[in-house]
Motif scaffolding. Structure first.
Motif, PDB file in Angstrom:
ATOM      1  N   PHE A  41      59.622  40.740  46.828  1.00 58.00           N
ATOM      2  CA  PHE A  41      59.136  41.090  45.487  1.00 58.00           C
ATOM      3  C   PHE A  41      58.838  39.832  44.681  1.00 58.00           C
ATOM      4  N   GLY A  43      58.138  36.835  45.836  1.00 54.71           N
ATOM      5  CA  GLY A  43      56.957  36.179  46.409  1.00 54.71           C
ATOM      6  C   GLY A  43      55.683  36.885  46.019  1.00 54.71           C
ATOM      7  N   SER A  44      55.786  38.200  45.883  1.00 55.19           N
ATOM      8  CA  SER A  44      54.605  38.979  45.524  1.00 55.19           C
ATOM      9  C   SER A  44      54.266  38.808  44.039  1.00 55.19           C
ATOM     10  N   TRP A  45      55.251  39.039  43.186  1.00 48.25           N
ATOM     11  CA  TRP A  45      54.957  39.087  41.752  1.00 48.25           C
ATOM     12  C   TRP A  45      54.622  37.719  41.182  1.00 48.25           C
ATOM     13  N   MET A  47      52.596  35.921  42.325  1.00 49.58           N
ATOM     14  CA  MET A  47      51.144  35.785  42.473  1.00 49.58           C
ATOM     15  C   MET A  47      50.413  36.194  41.193  1.00 49.58           C
ATOM     16  N   ALA A  48      51.024  37.086  40.408  1.00 49.30           N
ATOM     17  CA  ALA A  48      50.393  37.441  39.129  1.00 49.30           C
ATOM     18  C   ALA A  48      50.357  36.212  38.215  1.00 49.30           C
ATOM     19  N   VAL A  50      50.414  33.090  39.405  1.00 49.95           N
ATOM     20  CA  VAL A  50      49.437  32.186  40.039  1.00 49.95           C
ATOM     21  C   VAL A  50      48.031  32.584  39.622  1.00 49.95           C
ATOM     22  N   CYS A  51      47.798  33.875  39.553  1.00 51.53           N
ATOM     23  CA  CYS A  51      46.478  34.373  39.151  1.00 51.53           C
ATOM     24  C   CYS A  51      46.111  33.853  37.756  1.00 51.53           C
ATOM     25  N   LEU A  52      47.030  34.000  36.814  1.00 50.96           N
ATOM     26  CA  LEU A  52      46.740  33.532  35.461  1.00 50.96           C
ATOM     27  C   LEU A  52      46.589  32.014  35.421  1.00 50.96           C
ATOM     28  N   ILE A  54      45.415  30.193  37.833  1.00 53.97           N
ATOM     29  CA  ILE A  54      44.084  29.890  38.388  1.00 53.97           C
ATOM     30  C   ILE A  54      42.998  30.194  37.354  1.00 53.97           C
ATOM     31  N   VAL A  55      43.177  31.317  36.649  1.00 57.43           N
ATOM     32  CA  VAL A  55      42.214  31.654  35.598  1.00 57.43           C
ATOM     33  C   VAL A  55      42.134  30.509  34.587  1.00 57.43           C
ATOM     34  N   TYR A 151      53.194  36.544  28.416  1.00 58.66           N
ATOM     35  CA  TYR A 151      53.395  37.205  29.713  1.00 58.66           C
ATOM     36  C   TYR A 151      54.700  36.716  30.342  1.00 58.66           C
TER      37      TYR A 151
END
Lengths: 207, 571
Positions: A41, A43-45, A47-48, A50-52, A54-55, A151
């Motif tokens: 979980f 490792g997965s979350w 990524m949210a 990481v997404c921001l 990267i944005v 966030y």
């Protein structure tokens, strides 16, 4: 070739032994499942986040998107907040180690300080949320900056609340060296908050 | 010398749970699996009905059935969203939930409560998405490109985004459960290299889901803030970037294509081996190629954006896209190798798997064509693309779903599906599908753009052909629905292992008891080791333990099809 069916009626003793073994196996598996599930979980979350991040980097690559040097938020307070959060995680870890040694008093005090420090971190970052206000040229930057802080703060507050619950249960005597999964889970979630913040800190203040 | 050992239960038959159990909160993975499956299938019927409306509208080049272009936009938006987020992905959740613990010989999933929670997020999410249609103007397609999705769509688009958010969260929770169950709960003697290939496929799928879905969450958060929070991340007039959405969305959604197809490939590996009585060809390569697809799938997303991508990035993404055909090709050749020289039984499950093989290859080839930048430029946003992804998602995923349903229906219900109706279903689906979607290649190359209700009159002939066959395809679904309803009540009793398969889900009663296995089952040394004396002895032992299937009744239509019968010989 030899054929064998592995069934025959069990004696009462054998059945008891088998049930005991099965219960032990199940408990062991539950513990392994919990640890692995939480790790996946996290490792997965993450990524949210990481997404921001990267944005932010993608948008920040456009010339003129970020405010000029001197108009950006000062890194001093966020750096202090980051150190506080790291300290909080370190204390939480120390608390967890204490409970594994049945030193509940030390666990309670360390854990409580970790919670307070985590709260201080959130308060400092909230001041950063309001520290800058958008102008016509940097509206995108401010929106994303605030979004990232908020966030992360939402996660910090929710996990902080979980840590408070763990502390309350700890005070009620629930945890000891044979039962400390909730403390371990709280610690790992605090690690998650810290790791997620380090990603944001790096892109917001070091790039 | 081989030692064969199977657990022996005391019950010879097991009845299905009472029907009310399926409407309640429960932590039994089998009931949750059926809940997923039935819910997904209901959404499939809804999404299919919308597809029929789309095709009805496209019978003529003018706007007639729909009140406006906006109404048409809403139609294909909800069609695509339902089919992807509410049908295919949850349907694989159904298979995974039902089968993974059974194939691993476990009593349940690793986190039963979380499993139930993940399922119960789906109905409200589905309602939100469908409300998006009725509230109005969720019209930006399932890809929800800004600015249409942020500046011009109505409140329905907000509901759509909230629904998609919930579905993503459900998918993450479900995938965590699958991964932990697969990695931790295998029985003694089942190393990862002896695990059923369906579990391998689900492992690869879940890996993608846990890594990629949070990106969708990030993108949807930004979109929702743009819609209701006053931000302007995707508003170019305020300095935002519309391409940002495309990048982040496709970083999730291209891997999501593999979320939709990899479990189907797992089903194929099971069905082809069992129904051709042959060991799977290239077990390790099939398993590893699933993981390879999962990994390479993260490096191809920008091929959806060739027309808007920076020129220097186009070639790398073209290359990665072509590379992903390699592990896929490995699977295809392995399956052909499995069939080669096998004692093939043309059951409905097998027919749908063979249908997958042929149709998916066409989708794969058109995928490689689309990966070529010059060709992509010519057919971008045309019906060629629509054809391609339907060959992959219907010709691939839906054929595999049907194949899996025919294969495992006996395990779930304890009764066989009617084979004659199954074949009628297959023929109608195969022909209906092929002649619906293959002509779309031609229509696309002739310039038929996607997502339009009004088109050039010279394309009407193609569209009429496509629509007629799409109606046949729609009708074919009801053959399956009728077959399933009839078979649940009146179908021939299946016994524990009607296909004489070696994987562990068949080493318990049909349907299995709530606790799955009386004793921890001992897996056969090779889950695909058909054709050996040891395998025959193991299968005979299962038959002795749980009883054999009911013999066919010649007076019942389809019950006397010899190919549908269990075949004690030739294991």
């Amino acid at each position: 070739m030899q054929y064998m069916d592995n069934y025959r009626p069990l004696t009462l003793e054998e059945k008891k032994k088998k049930d005991r073994e099965r219960a032990e196996r199940d408990a062991e598996m539950r513990a392994r499942n919990n640890r692995m599930g939480l790790a996946i979980f996290q490792g997965s979350w993450i990524m949210a986040f990481v997404c921001l991040a990267i944005v932010y980097l993608v948008m920040g690559a456009v010339p003129g998107w970020r405010p000029a040097e001197g108009h950006r938020p000062d890194a001093l307070l966020p750096t202090i907040a980051t150190l506080i959060l790291l300290t909080s995680s370190w204390l939480a870890r120390s608390g967890w180690r204490a409970v594994t040694r049945d030193d509940v008093q030390k666990f309670l005090s360390q854990w409580m300080i970790a919670i307070v420090l985590s709260g201080v971190f959130v308060v400092i970052m909230m001041t950063q949320f309001f520290a800058i206000s958008p102008t016509e040229t940097d509206i995108q930057y401010v929106e994303l900056y605030r979004l990232m802080i908020a966030y992360h703060a939402i996660h910090a507050v929710i996990i902080g609340y979980m840590m408070v619950q763990v502390w309350r249960y700890g005070r009620a005597g629930h945890y000891h060296s044979d039962n400390h999964w909730s403390v371990e889970a709280g610690l790992k979630l605090q690690y998650f908050v810290t790791a997620a913040w380090l990603i944001f800190y790096a892109v917001l203040y070091l790039t | 010398m081989a030692t064969i050992s199977v657990p022996i239960g005391e019950r010879q038959t097991q009845s299905m749970p009472h029907w009310t159990e399926y409407f309640r909160w429960t932590v039994d993975h089998k009931i949750i699996g059926v809940q997923y499956g039935v819910t997904a299938f209901v959404f499939f019927l809804v999404g299919g009905a919308l597809a029929m409306l789309i095709r009805w509208e496209l019978l003529t080049p003018a706007l007639d059935t729909m009140a406006s272009g906006t109404a048409y936009n809403q139609l294909f938006t909800i069609h695509g969203t339902i089919m992807i987020f509410l049908f295919v992905i949850p349907m694989w959740g159904a298979f995974g939930n039902y089968l993974i613990p059974l194939q691993l010989g476990a009593g349940d999933m690793a986190f039963p409560w979380l499993n139930a929670f993940a399922f119960w997020l789906i109905p409200p999410a589905g309602i939100l998405v469908i409300m998006g249609y009725f509230v109005g103007q969720a019209e930006a397609g399932w890809t929800a490109y800004p600015p249409l999705s942020t500046l011009f769509s109505g409140d329905g688009q907000t509901l759509w985004a909230m629904g998609a958010h919930l579905l993503g969260f459900s998918s993450i929770l479900g995938s965590i459960n699958f991964l932990v169950t697969i990695l931790n709960m295998r029985p003694e003697g089942m190393s990862i290299w002896k695990m059923p290939l369906f579990c391998w496929a689900q492992m690869a799928t879940s890996t993608i889901a846990v890594m990629a879905t949070p990106f969708l969450a990030g993108a949807l958060t930004l979109m929702l803030l743009d819609r209701v929070g006053g931000t302007s991340f995707f508003d170019a007039t305020q300095g935002g970037d519309v391409l940002l959405w495309q990048n982040v969305f496709w970083f999730y959604s291209h891997p999501a294509v593999y979320i939709m197809i990899l479990p189907g490939m797992g089903v194929l590996s099971e069905v082809l081996s069992v129904h051709s009585r042959k060991p799977i060809f290239g077990y390790r390569m099939i398993g590893l190629s699933s993981m390879a697809i999962a990994i390479v799938g993260f490096f191809v997303w920008a091929h959806h954006m060739f027309t808007s991508l920076q020129p220097e990035l186009r070639i790398p993404f073209m290359v990665t896209t072509m590379i992903i055909a390699v592990p896929t090709g490995i699977k295809i050749f392995s399956w052909i190798g499995t069939l080669w020289g096998g004692k093939i039984r043309f059951t409905s499950a097998m027919l749908f798997s063979l249908g997958f093989l042929s149709m998916f290859v066409i989708g794969g080839i058109s995928g490689v064509m689309l990966a070529a930048i010059p060709f992509n430029y010519q057919v971008h946003d045309t019906y060629f693309v629509v054809s391609h992804f339907h060959f992959v998602l219907f010709g691939g995923a839906v054929f595999a779903i049907y194949s899996g349903l025919y294969h495992w229906f006996p395990k779930v219900t304890g009764r066989m599906l009617n084979e004659t109706l199954g074949r009628i279903h297959f023929v109608l689906t195969y022909l209906g599908f092929f002649f619906t979607f293959f002509p779309m290649h031609m229509a696309g190359m002739l310039g038929m753009p996607r997502r339009v209700a009004v088109y050039a009159p010279e394309l009407q002939t193609w569209n009429v052909i496509i629509s007629i066959f799409s109606f046949i395809l729609g009708i074919s679904t009801f053959v399956f629905v009728g077959n399933a309803i009839w078979s649940v009540a009146r179908g021939r009793r299946a016994g524990a292992n009607p296909w004489r398969a070696l994987t562990l889900e068949w080493a318990t009663t049909s349907p299995p008891p709530a606790w799955n296995f009386d004793e921890p089952p001992i897996p056969f040394e090779d889950p695909y080791g058909y054709g050996t004396d040891a395998a025959t002895a193991y299968l005979d032992a299962i038959d002795r333990t749980f009883g054999v299937p009911e013999p066919p009744r010649p007076n019942i239509t389809g019950g006397n099809s010899p190919e549908a019968l269990p075949s004690p010989a030739g294991d």
